[in-house]
Design a protein around this motif. Structure first.
Motif, PDB file in Angstrom:
ATOM      1  N   VAL A   1      28.835  -7.082  60.644  1.00 54.59           N
ATOM      2  CA  VAL A   1      29.233  -8.167  61.537  1.00 54.59           C
ATOM      3  C   VAL A   1      28.003  -9.014  61.846  1.00 54.59           C
ATOM      4  O   VAL A   1      26.970  -8.492  62.275  1.00 54.59           O
ATOM      5  CB  VAL A   1      29.823  -7.611  62.858  1.00 54.59           C
TER       6      VAL A   1
ATOM      7  N   ASP B   1      20.130  -8.944  63.771  1.00 53.71           N
ATOM      8  CA  ASP B   1      21.318  -9.519  64.397  1.00 53.71           C
ATOM      9  C   ASP B   1      22.615  -9.033  63.754  1.00 53.71           C
ATOM     10  O   ASP B   1      23.704  -9.404  64.196  1.00 53.71           O
ATOM     11  CB  ASP B   1      21.259 -11.050  64.338  1.00 53.71           C
TER      12      ASP B   1
ATOM     13  N   LYS C   1      27.247 -13.028  63.510  1.00 50.18           N
ATOM     14  CA  LYS C   1      27.757 -14.281  64.083  1.00 50.18           C
ATOM     15  C   LYS C   1      29.282 -14.274  64.157  1.00 50.18           C
ATOM     16  O   LYS C   1      29.936 -15.282  63.902  1.00 50.18           O
ATOM     17  CB  LYS C   1      27.251 -15.480  63.283  1.00 50.18           C
ATOM     18  N   GLY C   2      29.853 -13.120  64.474  1.00 43.16           N
ATOM     19  CA  GLY C   2      31.300 -13.004  64.629  1.00 43.16           C
ATOM     20  C   GLY C   2      32.070 -12.865  63.328  1.00 43.16           C
ATOM     21  O   GLY C   2      33.285 -12.688  63.342  1.00 43.16           O
ATOM     22  N   GLU C   3      31.388 -12.934  62.213  1.00 42.34           N
ATOM     23  CA  GLU C   3      32.035 -12.792  60.907  1.00 42.34           C
ATOM     24  C   GLU C   3      31.929 -11.349  60.446  1.00 42.34           C
ATOM     25  O   GLU C   3      30.890 -10.714  60.600  1.00 42.34           O
ATOM     26  CB  GLU C   3      31.390 -13.725  59.877  1.00 42.34           C
ATOM     27  N   ARG C   4      33.017 -10.831  59.873  1.00 41.89           N
ATOM     28  CA  ARG C   4      33.077  -9.432  59.430  1.00 41.89           C
ATOM     29  C   ARG C   4      33.255  -9.368  57.913  1.00 41.89           C
ATOM     30  O   ARG C   4      34.090 -10.065  57.359  1.00 41.89           O
ATOM     31  CB  ARG C   4      34.264  -8.733  60.093  1.00 41.89           C
TER      32      ARG C   4
END
Length: 79
Positions: free
Chosen positions: A42, A27, A44-47
């Protein structure tokens, strides 16, 4: 190190000063951030900015490799 990989179950954790997000390696997407001139993981939308060694480790664990090489013909490229 901003990532941790559990090779026994292919799960990983992205870590920064204000974030700690976990998920399956499949994922995670590893991309090139042209502005930062480095790879970013990246999940769950976190970078999270990562080294090339960490990017390679994530892709070996099953992350999607979306990196691209910056070229001298691209504006702002360091190559």
């Amino acid at each position: 190190m901003p990532i941790e990989i559990d090779e026994t179950n292919q799960r990983c954790t992205l870590i920064s000063d204000d974030m700690h997000v976990q998920g399956e390696a499949k994922d995670v997407e590893v991309i090139t951030d042209a502005e930062l001139r480095m790879s970013v993981a990246v999940l769950k939308g976190e970078r999270v900015p990562i080294t090339e060694q960490e990017a390679d480790a994530l892709t070996v664990a099953g992350a999607v490799d979306g990196r691209r090489h910056l070229k001298a013909s691209e504006p702002g490229s360091v190559i």
